[in-house]
Design a protein around this motif. Structure first.
Motif, PDB file in Angstrom:
ATOM      1  N   PRO A   6       0.798  -1.233   0.000  1.00  0.00           N
ATOM      2  CA  PRO A   6       0.000   0.000   0.000  1.00  0.00           C
ATOM      3  C   PRO A   6       0.833   1.287   0.000  1.00  0.00           C
ATOM      4  O   PRO A   6       0.323   2.338  -0.358  1.00  0.00           O
ATOM      5  N   ILE A   7       2.085   1.230   0.438  1.00  0.00           N
ATOM      6  CA  ILE A   7       2.940   2.429   0.455  1.00  0.00           C
ATOM      7  C   ILE A   7       4.126   2.228  -0.481  1.00  0.00           C
ATOM      8  O   ILE A   7       5.241   2.667  -0.201  1.00  0.00           O
ATOM      9  N   GLU A   8       3.868   1.581  -1.582  1.00  0.00           N
ATOM     10  CA  GLU A   8       4.925   1.197  -2.512  1.00  0.00           C
ATOM     11  C   GLU A   8       5.735   2.386  -3.004  1.00  0.00           C
ATOM     12  O   GLU A   8       6.975   2.341  -3.024  1.00  0.00           O
ATOM     13  N   SER A  52      10.919  -5.187  -8.109  1.00  0.00           N
ATOM     14  CA  SER A  52      11.282  -6.523  -7.634  1.00  0.00           C
ATOM     15  C   SER A  52      11.454  -6.561  -6.115  1.00  0.00           C
ATOM     16  O   SER A  52      11.110  -7.558  -5.469  1.00  0.00           O
ATOM     17  N   ASP A  53      11.971  -5.486  -5.531  1.00  0.00           N
ATOM     18  CA  ASP A  53      12.133  -5.433  -4.077  1.00  0.00           C
ATOM     19  C   ASP A  53      10.784  -5.422  -3.376  1.00  0.00           C
ATOM     20  O   ASP A  53      10.584  -6.114  -2.376  1.00  0.00           O
ATOM     21  N   VAL A  54       9.846  -4.628  -3.894  1.00  0.00           N
ATOM     22  CA  VAL A  54       8.513  -4.577  -3.302  1.00  0.00           C
ATOM     23  C   VAL A  54       7.828  -5.931  -3.426  1.00  0.00           C
ATOM     24  O   VAL A  54       7.159  -6.403  -2.497  1.00  0.00           O
ATOM     25  N   THR A  72       6.224 -11.339  -1.001  1.00  0.00           N
ATOM     26  CA  THR A  72       6.169 -12.773  -1.302  1.00  0.00           C
ATOM     27  C   THR A  72       6.540 -13.624  -0.098  1.00  0.00           C
ATOM     28  O   THR A  72       6.169 -14.806  -0.038  1.00  0.00           O
ATOM     29  N   TRP A  73       7.256 -13.063   0.870  1.00  0.00           N
ATOM     30  CA  TRP A  73       7.668 -13.858   2.022  1.00  0.00           C
ATOM     31  C   TRP A  73       6.477 -14.409   2.797  1.00  0.00           C
ATOM     32  O   TRP A  73       6.569 -15.467   3.416  1.00  0.00           O
ATOM     33  N   GLY A  74       5.353 -13.703   2.792  1.00  0.00           N
ATOM     34  CA  GLY A  74       4.173 -14.186   3.518  1.00  0.00           C
ATOM     35  C   GLY A  74       3.666 -15.515   2.995  1.00  0.00           C
ATOM     36  O   GLY A  74       3.641 -16.530   3.728  1.00  0.00           O
ATOM     37  N   PRO A  75       3.247 -15.601   1.721  1.00  0.00           N
ATOM     38  CA  PRO A  75       2.811 -16.897   1.175  1.00  0.00           C
ATOM     39  C   PRO A  75       3.905 -17.951   1.193  1.00  0.00           C
ATOM     40  O   PRO A  75       3.630 -19.139   1.382  1.00  0.00           O
TER      41      PRO A  75
END
Length: 204
Positions: free
Chosen positions: A50-52, A64-66, A71-74
């Motif tokens: 949301p604050i990309e 790619s960093d965002v 992606t770490w969550g899933p």
């Protein structure tokens, strides 16, 4: 005839006895803690999308960093679910909950240590991994919690409350982040000059 009557079970006996589960009034306090953990895990996990635009500006990230920090969550759910299913029966719900909340606190703390782009990027990724593993229990252990603490006729309600608060956490993250952090966008003008504009997004 008496023996036959003893074998007859009333239709509502499962509701009266709680389906063989010892019922305590503090089960609502326990589910409140469980719901809070799931709510905060999803709220913290979905911090950066949301604050990309501001995150890219402050930490010098690209797309790619965002994507990686989100992606770490899933990803941790895939690897963390087998761990949770092994720990829960052996260590119990209390130990698992303490471990989960400790990971949430540690992950959130790591992200607040520094704003220097290089070290902050590493710390934020490690923090996202810790938050991801901390959020596995409220998701994968939902039915275990409802079966342990609630009688049969309340388990659907307990499960719905736990899962519902997690989705509320994700939804609110799209409002909380932009409400706290100003959003900026970078525009490259035809002459080649780079201009910085503040978005007028007001979610509340």
């Amino acid at each position: 005839m008496t023996d036959v009557k003893c074998l007859v079970k009333p239709i509502n006996a499962d509701i009266i006895t709680g389906g063989g589960t010892q019922v305590y009034k503090r089960r609502w306090y326990v589910i409140a803690l469980f719901c809070t953990a799931g709510f905060l895990a999803n709220l913290c996990w979905n911090t950066w999308d949301p604050i990309e635009s501001s995150a890219k500006l402050v930490y010098k990230w690209d797309d790619s960093d965002v994507t990686l920090v989100g992606t770490w969550g899933p990803g941790t759910i895939v690897f963390g679910t087998p761990i949770v299913t092994w720990v829960l029966p052996r260590k119990g719900l209390r130990f698992s909950m303490i471990l989960s909340t400790a990971l949430l606190v540690m992950g959130s703390g790591l992200r607040c240590i520094t704003f220097s782009p290089g070290p902050a990027t590493w710390l934020i990724n490690f923090g996202q991994i810790a938050i991801g593993f901390g959020g596995v229990l409220p998701l994968a252990g939902t039915t275990h919690m409802s079966v342990t603490w609630f009688p049969t006729f309340q388990r659907n309600t307990a499960t719905a409350l736990i899962l519902g608060t997690q989705f509320i956490g994700i939804a609110l993250s799209f409002l909380v982040g932009p409400a706290i952090v100003k959003q900026y966008r970078i525009a490259i003008e035809p002459a080649g000059n780079i201009s910085l504009y503040e978005d007028n997004f007001k979610p509340l």
